[in-house]
Design an enzyme around this catalytic site. Structure first.
Site: not given
Length: 228
Positions: A122-124, A126
């Site tokens: 997720t986010s970083s 991802a």
């Protein structure tokens, strides 16, 4: 489990199911499935422990019988380094090699099926999922990135790249695909399947990164960008 990177270390939380690999037996596989689960930055609540308790992967591992690795990023803010050349290049060191070293250790220690090694984040996390898919296509069979950016989008001198995150960068499909191919020069084997997810209301990582990611991976796989 601890994977060292020069004077730093990547702390690894490994969840090993106690259910005797029910998923493996149910699906006819004698060996274990492995999931790499990659956190977001600390500012968004990202630690390996928080990702362990805040997602259902550990519960599913117990129910279905597979392994999950939860790495902690060693850098300030617990964000993954996805901008330096070493991180973006196969076996060149850094966070990516530290994570892959943990995966390779688990593969050999826990009888993991190399054809069932997957990554998500997720986010970083991802962003790191995209980087691992590009730099280590020989390690992972499928990857799913939730609210990240394309491989190589953060490349540059700084941990945070506003031009990629907020504007974002726009390249042709060929340019994006060429970036992925630089991650493991000369590699001609099978590449991991990719899922890309992005929220339209995301104020940190612009939704347009979704379209740029589609351009990138459809070029890598030589697919049409038109949905079928």
């Amino acid at each position: 489990m601890v994977i060292r990177r020069s004077s730093e270390q990547i702390n690894i939380k490994l969840t090993k199911s106690t259910s005797n690999d029910t998923e493996g037996r149910r699906s006819g596989h004698a060996r274990t499935l492995l999931l790499l689960s990659l956190l977001q930055c600390t500012i968004a609540g990202g630690t390996a422990q928080a990702y362990f308790t805040g997602t259902q992967y550990a519960n599913l591992a117990d129910q279905r019988g597979f392994l999950v690795i939860y790495p902690d990023a060693p850098d300030s803010g617990n964000c993954w380094d996805v901008h330096t050349n070493a991180m973006l290049t196969h076996n060149a060191g850094g966070d990516t090699l530290g994570i892959v070293s943990a995966v390779r250790y688990a593969n050999s220690t826990y009888n993991v099926d190399p054809n069932r090694v997957f990554a998500t984040g997720t986010s970083s996390g991802a962003m790191m999922t995209n980087v691992l898919a590009g730099a280590y296509p020989d390690v992972f069979k499928a990857c799913s990135a939730f609210a990240g950016v394309p491989y190589g989008c953060f490349a540059g001198p700084d941990m945070w790249n506003s031009a990629c995150a907020s504007e974002p960068l726009s390249k042709t499909a060929q340019q994006w695909g060429d970036l992925v191919r630089t991650g493991y020069p000369g590699y001609s084997g099978t590449r991991p399947k990719m899922q890309i997810w992005q929220g339209t209301l995301d104020t940190t990582l612009n939704y347009n990164n979704f379209a740029e990611g589609i351009k990138q991976w459809t070029n890598v796989f030589d697919y049409s960008t038109n949905p079928t």
